[in-house]
Design a protein around this motif. Structure first.
Motif, mmCIF file in Angstrom:
data_model
loop_
_atom_site.group_PDB
_atom_site.id
_atom_site.type_symbol
_atom_site.label_atom_id
_atom_site.label_comp_id
_atom_site.label_asym_id
_atom_site.label_seq_id
_atom_site.Cartn_x
_atom_site.Cartn_y
_atom_site.Cartn_z
ATOM 1 N N LEU A 47 -14.089 44.816 -75.017
ATOM 2 C CA LEU A 47 -13.188 43.906 -75.726
ATOM 3 C C LEU A 47 -11.867 44.591 -76.049
ATOM 4 O O LEU A 47 -10.798 43.993 -75.917
ATOM 5 C CB LEU A 47 -13.855 43.397 -77.008
ATOM 6 C CG LEU A 47 -15.090 42.525 -76.820
ATOM 7 C CD1 LEU A 47 -15.752 42.249 -78.162
ATOM 8 C CD2 LEU A 47 -14.750 41.234 -76.105
ATOM 9 N N LEU A 48 -11.940 45.852 -76.455
ATOM 10 C CA LEU A 48 -10.733 46.613 -76.756
ATOM 11 C C LEU A 48 -9.848 46.748 -75.518
ATOM 12 O O LEU A 48 -8.638 46.507 -75.566
ATOM 13 C CB LEU A 48 -11.094 47.987 -77.316
ATOM 14 C CG LEU A 48 -9.933 48.868 -77.748
ATOM 15 C CD1 LEU A 48 -9.150 48.228 -78.881
ATOM 16 C CD2 LEU A 48 -10.446 50.239 -78.153
ATOM 17 N N ALA A 49 -10.449 47.119 -74.398
ATOM 18 C CA ALA A 49 -9.684 47.275 -73.155
ATOM 19 C C ALA A 49 -9.060 45.951 -72.722
ATOM 20 O O ALA A 49 -7.888 45.913 -72.318
ATOM 21 C CB ALA A 49 -10.583 47.823 -72.051
ATOM 22 N N LEU A 50 -9.812 44.870 -72.800
ATOM 23 C CA LEU A 50 -9.272 43.571 -72.402
ATOM 24 C C LEU A 50 -8.123 43.151 -73.312
ATOM 25 O O LEU A 50 -7.153 42.548 -72.854
ATOM 26 C CB LEU A 50 -10.376 42.507 -72.401
ATOM 27 C CG LEU A 50 -11.401 42.647 -71.287
ATOM 28 C CD1 LEU A 50 -12.594 41.733 -71.553
ATOM 29 C CD2 LEU A 50 -10.786 42.351 -69.930
ATOM 30 N N GLY A 51 -8.226 43.470 -74.592
ATOM 31 C CA GLY A 51 -7.161 43.118 -75.525
ATOM 32 C C GLY A 51 -5.916 43.973 -75.370
ATOM 33 O O GLY A 51 -4.799 43.476 -75.469
ATOM 34 N N LEU A 52 -6.103 45.259 -75.117
ATOM 35 C CA LEU A 52 -4.960 46.176 -75.064
ATOM 36 C C LEU A 52 -4.313 46.288 -73.687
ATOM 37 O O LEU A 52 -3.104 46.481 -73.591
ATOM 38 C CB LEU A 52 -5.390 47.580 -75.508
ATOM 39 C CG LEU A 52 -5.707 47.762 -76.980
ATOM 40 C CD1 LEU A 52 -6.182 49.184 -77.241
ATOM 41 C CD2 LEU A 52 -4.511 47.424 -77.851
ATOM 42 N N LEU A 53 -5.109 46.221 -72.651
ATOM 43 C CA LEU A 53 -4.600 46.564 -71.323
ATOM 44 C C LEU A 53 -4.270 45.384 -70.433
ATOM 45 O O LEU A 53 -3.546 45.544 -69.462
ATOM 46 C CB LEU A 53 -5.610 47.476 -70.605
ATOM 47 C CG LEU A 53 -5.946 48.778 -71.331
ATOM 48 C CD1 LEU A 53 -7.014 49.548 -70.570
ATOM 49 C CD2 LEU A 53 -4.698 49.609 -71.553
ATOM 50 N N SER A 54 -4.821 44.234 -70.733
ATOM 51 C CA SER A 54 -4.638 43.109 -69.824
ATOM 52 C C SER A 54 -3.632 42.111 -70.375
ATOM 53 O O SER A 54 -3.597 41.837 -71.567
ATOM 54 C CB SER A 54 -5.968 42.403 -69.583
ATOM 55 O OG SER A 54 -5.750 41.312 -68.720
ATOM 56 N N ARG A 55 -2.842 41.567 -69.470
ATOM 57 C CA ARG A 55 -1.915 40.490 -69.813
ATOM 58 C C ARG A 55 -2.316 39.187 -69.116
ATOM 59 O O ARG A 55 -1.668 38.175 -69.289
ATOM 60 C CB ARG A 55 -0.488 40.863 -69.406
ATOM 61 C CG ARG A 55 0.030 42.100 -70.087
ATOM 62 C CD ARG A 55 0.317 41.824 -71.554
ATOM 63 N NE ARG A 55 0.722 43.040 -72.231
ATOM 64 C CZ ARG A 55 0.005 43.623 -73.183
ATOM 65 N NH1 ARG A 55 -1.139 43.112 -73.565
ATOM 66 N NH2 ARG A 55 0.418 44.722 -73.754
ATOM 67 N N ALA A 56 -3.376 39.240 -68.336
ATOM 68 C CA ALA A 56 -3.787 38.072 -67.549
ATOM 69 C C ALA A 56 -4.621 37.108 -68.394
ATOM 70 O O ALA A 56 -5.484 37.531 -69.168
ATOM 71 C CB ALA A 56 -4.588 38.529 -66.330
ATOM 72 N N ARG A 57 -4.358 35.843 -68.222
ATOM 73 C CA ARG A 57 -5.114 34.816 -68.942
ATOM 74 C C ARG A 57 -6.592 34.863 -68.603
ATOM 75 O O ARG A 57 -7.437 34.675 -69.480
ATOM 76 C CB ARG A 57 -4.567 33.427 -68.623
ATOM 77 C CG ARG A 57 -3.296 33.118 -69.320
ATOM 78 C CD ARG A 57 -2.906 31.680 -69.108
ATOM 79 N NE ARG A 57 -1.594 31.442 -69.679
ATOM 80 C CZ ARG A 57 -0.831 30.436 -69.349
ATOM 81 N NH1 ARG A 57 -1.230 29.575 -68.447
ATOM 82 N NH2 ARG A 57 0.340 30.294 -69.911
ATOM 83 N N LEU A 58 -6.932 35.103 -67.343
ATOM 84 C CA LEU A 58 -8.336 35.143 -66.946
ATOM 85 C C LEU A 58 -9.059 36.290 -67.657
ATOM 86 O O LEU A 58 -10.181 36.133 -68.118
ATOM 87 C CB LEU A 58 -8.481 35.268 -65.423
ATOM 88 C CG LEU A 58 -9.922 35.288 -64.891
ATOM 89 C CD1 LEU A 58 -10.711 34.071 -65.357
ATOM 90 C CD2 LEU A 58 -9.911 35.374 -63.379
ATOM 91 N N SER A 59 -8.414 37.417 -67.785
ATOM 92 C CA SER A 59 -9.017 38.544 -68.502
ATOM 93 C C SER A 59 -9.242 38.206 -69.967
ATOM 94 O O SER A 59 -10.283 38.531 -70.542
ATOM 95 C CB SER A 59 -8.128 39.787 -68.417
ATOM 96 O OG SER A 59 -8.035 40.241 -67.099
ATOM 97 N N HIS A 60 -8.275 37.556 -70.571
ATOM 98 C CA HIS A 60 -8.425 37.174 -71.973
ATOM 99 C C HIS A 60 -9.516 36.121 -72.132
ATOM 100 O O HIS A 60 -10.313 36.193 -73.077
ATOM 101 C CB HIS A 60 -7.108 36.677 -72.547
ATOM 102 C CG HIS A 60 -6.112 37.774 -72.735
ATOM 103 N ND1 HIS A 60 -4.774 37.537 -72.937
ATOM 104 C CD2 HIS A 60 -6.240 39.127 -72.740
ATOM 105 C CE1 HIS A 60 -4.141 38.682 -73.071
ATOM 106 N NE2 HIS A 60 -5.016 39.656 -72.949
ATOM 107 N N ALA A 61 -9.579 35.164 -71.222
ATOM 108 C CA ALA A 61 -10.642 34.155 -71.271
ATOM 109 C C ALA A 61 -12.011 34.815 -71.086
ATOM 110 O O ALA A 61 -12.980 34.451 -71.760
ATOM 111 C CB ALA A 61 -10.413 33.093 -70.202
ATOM 112 N N ALA A 62 -12.077 35.787 -70.194
ATOM 113 C CA ALA A 62 -13.328 36.518 -69.984
ATOM 114 C C ALA A 62 -13.730 37.248 -71.256
ATOM 115 O O ALA A 62 -14.907 37.265 -71.633
ATOM 116 C CB ALA A 62 -13.180 37.498 -68.822
ATOM 117 N N GLY A 63 -12.763 37.849 -71.931
ATOM 118 C CA GLY A 63 -13.042 38.536 -73.188
ATOM 119 C C GLY A 63 -13.539 37.591 -74.265
ATOM 120 O O GLY A 63 -14.468 37.921 -75.010
ATOM 121 N N ILE A 64 -12.951 36.411 -74.332
ATOM 122 C CA ILE A 64 -13.393 35.405 -75.305
ATOM 123 C C ILE A 64 -14.819 34.963 -74.977
ATOM 124 O O ILE A 64 -15.644 34.786 -75.875
ATOM 125 C CB ILE A 64 -12.420 34.201 -75.344
ATOM 126 C CG1 ILE A 64 -11.015 34.647 -75.773
ATOM 127 C CG2 ILE A 64 -12.956 33.092 -76.244
ATOM 128 C CD1 ILE A 64 -10.917 35.263 -77.146
#
Length: 118
Positions: A47-64
């Motif tokens: 979750l930390l990596a997805l929040g800090l390193l990604s700017r892609a919507r799909l990555s954020h949706a995956a994290g959610i």
């Protein structure tokens, strides 16, 4: 609050809960508490990596999706242990399915074309 900040906040809370529950499991015999603690600790760095390193919507949706699945799965295990009842019928399997979908979303985000590259 945007998705990136939510994921970083969730990572911190998830990690803290995982450590606290690991301590509780060590003193109370493990079981469902230990399993919930492990899942929380395993997913906090993701979750930390997805929040800090990604700017892609799909990555954020995956994290959610990972976060929602983690809450359902661990929440159900902890309710069974501490309250003697389920969160709701099929909460743990639904949470597990959401976590699987979240991880597949993480994998899919590696294949997605970044914006602005055609």
């Amino acid at each position: 609050m945007n998705a990136a900040r939510l994921l970083v906040l969730a990572a911190g809370l998830t990690g803290a809960a995982g450590v606290a529950l690991s301590a509780a499991a060590a003193h109370a015999g493990g079981g469902n508490v230990a399993t919930a603690a492990q899942f929380l600790l395993f997913h906090a760095p993701a979750l930390l990596a997805l929040g800090l390193l990604s700017r892609a919507r799909l990555s954020h949706a995956a994290g959610i999706a990972l976060l929602a699945g983690l809450m359902l799965f661990s929440g159900d295990l902890l309710m069974r242990h501490y309250a003697g009842i389920r969160l709701f019928a099929m909460a743990a399997p639904a949470g597990g399915t959401l976590m699987i979908l979240g991880w597949l979303g993480v994998a899919g985000s590696a294949l997605a074309t970044p914006r602005g590259t055609g």
